[in-house]
Motif scaffolding. Structure first.
Motif, PDB file in Angstrom:
ATOM      1  N   HIS A  68       0.857  -1.184   0.000  1.00 51.28           N
ATOM      2  CA  HIS A  68       0.000   0.000   0.000  1.00 51.28           C
ATOM      3  C   HIS A  68       0.892   1.233   0.000  1.00 51.28           C
ATOM      4  CE1 HIS A  68      -3.374   2.379   2.211  1.00 51.28           C
ATOM      5  NE2 HIS A  68      -3.308   2.691   0.957  1.00 51.28           N
ATOM      6  N   GLY A  69       0.811   1.996  -1.065  1.00 49.30           N
ATOM      7  CA  GLY A  69       1.660   3.166  -1.198  1.00 49.30           C
ATOM      8  C   GLY A  69       1.356   4.268  -0.200  1.00 49.30           C
ATOM      9  N   GLY A  70       0.125   4.418   0.208  1.00 44.68           N
ATOM     10  CA  GLY A  70      -0.260   5.479   1.137  1.00 44.68           C
ATOM     11  C   GLY A  70      -0.571   4.919   2.513  1.00 44.68           C
ATOM     12  N   TRP A  71       0.387   4.992   3.393  1.00 44.29           N
ATOM     13  CA  TRP A  71       0.205   4.412   4.710  1.00 44.29           C
ATOM     14  C   TRP A  71      -0.656   5.265   5.632  1.00 44.29           C
ATOM     15  CZ3 TRP A  71       0.991  -0.337   6.338  1.00 44.29           C
ATOM     16  CH2 TRP A  71       1.656  -1.184   5.460  1.00 44.29           C
ATOM     17  N   LYS A  72      -0.995   6.470   5.181  1.00 48.80           N
ATOM     18  CA  LYS A  72      -1.837   7.333   6.011  1.00 48.80           C
ATOM     19  C   LYS A  72      -3.155   6.636   6.361  1.00 48.80           C
ATOM     20  CE  LYS A  72      -3.956  11.866   6.118  1.00 48.80           C
ATOM     21  NZ  LYS A  72      -5.242  12.168   5.528  1.00 48.80           N
ATOM     22  N   ASP A  73      -3.810   6.036   5.367  1.00 46.44           N
ATOM     23  CA  ASP A  73      -5.067   5.324   5.630  1.00 46.44           C
ATOM     24  C   ASP A  73      -4.858   4.194   6.624  1.00 46.44           C
ATOM     25  OD1 ASP A  73      -6.620   6.855   3.905  1.00 46.44           O
ATOM     26  OD2 ASP A  73      -6.311   5.503   2.208  1.00 46.44           O
ATOM     27  N   PHE A  74      -3.797   3.436   6.420  1.00 45.90           N
ATOM     28  CA  PHE A  74      -3.556   2.307   7.306  1.00 45.90           C
ATOM     29  C   PHE A  74      -3.368   2.764   8.750  1.00 45.90           C
ATOM     30  CE2 PHE A  74      -0.954  -0.649   9.620  1.00 45.90           C
ATOM     31  CZ  PHE A  74      -1.719  -1.796   9.487  1.00 45.90           C
ATOM     32  N   TRP A  75      -2.561   3.808   8.950  1.00 43.73           N
ATOM     33  CA  TRP A  75      -2.311   4.268  10.323  1.00 43.73           C
ATOM     34  C   TRP A  75      -3.559   4.867  10.947  1.00 43.73           C
ATOM     35  CZ3 TRP A  75       1.146   1.578  12.153  1.00 43.73           C
ATOM     36  CH2 TRP A  75       2.297   1.268  11.454  1.00 43.73           C
ATOM     37  N   GLU A  76      -4.360   5.583  10.152  1.00 40.13           N
ATOM     38  CA  GLU A  76      -5.626   6.105  10.679  1.00 40.13           C
ATOM     39  C   GLU A  76      -6.543   4.958  11.085  1.00 40.13           C
ATOM     40  OE1 GLU A  76      -7.571   8.914   8.120  1.00 40.13           O
ATOM     41  OE2 GLU A  76      -5.778  10.164   7.960  1.00 40.13           O
ATOM     42  N   PHE A  77      -6.623   3.959  10.204  1.00 41.40           N
ATOM     43  CA  PHE A  77      -7.443   2.785  10.510  1.00 41.40           C
ATOM     44  C   PHE A  77      -6.962   2.109  11.794  1.00 41.40           C
ATOM     45  CE2 PHE A  77      -7.912  -1.836  10.293  1.00 41.40           C
ATOM     46  CZ  PHE A  77      -9.288  -1.949  10.225  1.00 41.40           C
ATOM     47  N   SER A  78      -5.668   1.912  11.879  1.00 35.07           N
ATOM     48  CA  SER A  78      -5.084   1.262  13.043  1.00 35.07           C
ATOM     49  C   SER A  78      -5.377   2.035  14.324  1.00 35.07           C
ATOM     50  CB  SER A  78      -3.576   1.106  12.844  1.00 35.07           C
ATOM     51  OG  SER A  78      -3.015   0.402  13.894  1.00 35.07           O
ATOM     52  N   ASN A  79      -5.221   3.345  14.283  1.00 40.40           N
ATOM     53  CA  ASN A  79      -5.483   4.178  15.457  1.00 40.40           C
ATOM     54  C   ASN A  79      -6.957   4.203  15.830  1.00 40.40           C
ATOM     55  OD1 ASN A  79      -2.805   4.893  15.924  1.00 40.40           O
ATOM     56  ND2 ASN A  79      -2.920   6.609  14.502  1.00 40.40           N
ATOM     57  N   GLU A  80      -7.816   4.176  14.822  1.00 40.40           N
ATOM     58  CA  GLU A  80      -9.253   4.280  15.063  1.00 40.40           C
ATOM     59  C   GLU A  80      -9.897   2.947  15.434  1.00 40.40           C
ATOM     60  OE1 GLU A  80     -13.034   5.135  12.212  1.00 40.40           O
ATOM     61  OE2 GLU A  80     -11.382   6.575  12.082  1.00 40.40           O
ATOM     62  N   CYS A  81      -9.417   1.852  14.837  1.00 39.56           N
ATOM     63  CA  CYS A  81     -10.139   0.579  14.944  1.00 39.56           C
ATOM     64  C   CYS A  81      -9.414  -0.545  15.675  1.00 39.56           C
ATOM     65  CB  CYS A  81     -10.499   0.079  13.541  1.00 39.56           C
ATOM     66  SG  CYS A  81     -11.554   1.217  12.638  1.00 39.56           S
ATOM     67  N   ALA A  82      -8.117  -0.521  15.693  1.00 38.83           N
ATOM     68  CA  ALA A  82      -7.378  -1.639  16.271  1.00 38.83           C
ATOM     69  C   ALA A  82      -7.375  -1.567  17.796  1.00 38.83           C
ATOM     70  CB  ALA A  82      -5.945  -1.656  15.745  1.00 38.83           C
ATOM     71  N   SER A  83      -7.549  -2.718  18.400  1.00 38.48           N
ATOM     72  CA  SER A  83      -7.440  -2.831  19.854  1.00 38.48           C
ATOM     73  C   SER A  83      -7.077  -4.278  20.166  1.00 38.48           C
ATOM     74  CB  SER A  83      -8.751  -2.457  20.533  1.00 38.48           C
ATOM     75  OG  SER A  83      -9.711  -3.473  20.348  1.00 38.48           O
ATOM     76  N   GLU A  84      -6.622  -4.506  21.373  1.00 33.23           N
ATOM     77  CA  GLU A  84      -6.253  -5.859  21.772  1.00 33.23           C
ATOM     78  C   GLU A  84      -7.447  -6.797  21.699  1.00 33.23           C
ATOM     79  OE1 GLU A  84      -4.209  -7.459  25.647  1.00 33.23           O
ATOM     80  OE2 GLU A  84      -3.155  -5.683  24.891  1.00 33.23           O
TER      81      GLU A  84
END
Length: 188
Positions: A63-79
């Protein structure tokens, strides 16, 4: 050059799906539309032998644009909702596809370990996901050995955790009427 691979499997509620499903579906459809990747995938499904072409499929999903991935990770990821595996050279999905073989791989959703499933879609696909990872004890030992060999130069990891991520997270998401996203990306 060493390539690291990231695999994230996360349960998503309706709000998160509304926001993120279009982003990931667009990205994953782009991978699936690539004839070179589809041809390599079909070749592996037909002959079942992982080769350099098999490995190149997974490293091509960057994925060339990691901005989406990091936003997703910050918004949705949890243990509670998310499993993440970071490996070197070989992605966790590449390792388990190799380990389970083409017959079982055919019952999994998505393309190259990437998919988005809505809560209404997951129950129909859950039996195939669970079946792909249901092994008699002697076969599970062989599958574990293949995953361990494929991920040999990655950081210390729990082979059972890698192998059980998708069925465990899919079952949990279905039990909680949630959607499921699986993202496999090369990190250059």
């Amino acid at each position: 050059m060493s390539v690291s691979m990231l695999w994230m499997v996360s349960a998503l509620d309706a709000r998160a799906l509304d926001r993120w499903a279009p982003v990931w579906t667009n990205l994953f459809d782009g991978y699936a539309s690539r004839e070179d990747l589809r041809a390599r995938w079909r070749r592996w499904l037909d002959d079942g032998q992982p080769d350099e072409s098999f490995a190149q499929m997974f490293s091509a999903v960057a994925h060339g644009g990691w901005k989406d991935f990091w936003e997703f990770s910050n918004e949705c990821a949890s243990e509670l909702l998310t499993d993440v595996h970071v490996t070197r050279r070989c992605s966790a999905p590449e390792a388990f596809f190799h380990a389970i073989g083409p017959a079982r791989a055919r019952s999994l959703p998505g393309f190259l370990g990437n998919f988005v499933l809505k809560p209404g879609e997951l129950p129909a696909l859950l039996p195939g996901i669970l079946a792909a990872f249901s092994f008699p004890p002697h076969e599970r030992i062989q599958v574990r050995d293949r995953v361990d060999e494929a991920l040999a130069d990655s950081a210390p990891r729990d082979i059972d955790d890698v192998l059980d991520t998708l069925p465990r997270r899919a079952r949990w998401a279905a039990d909680n009427t949630m959607g499921l996203v699986s993202i496999c990306q090369a990190i250059m």
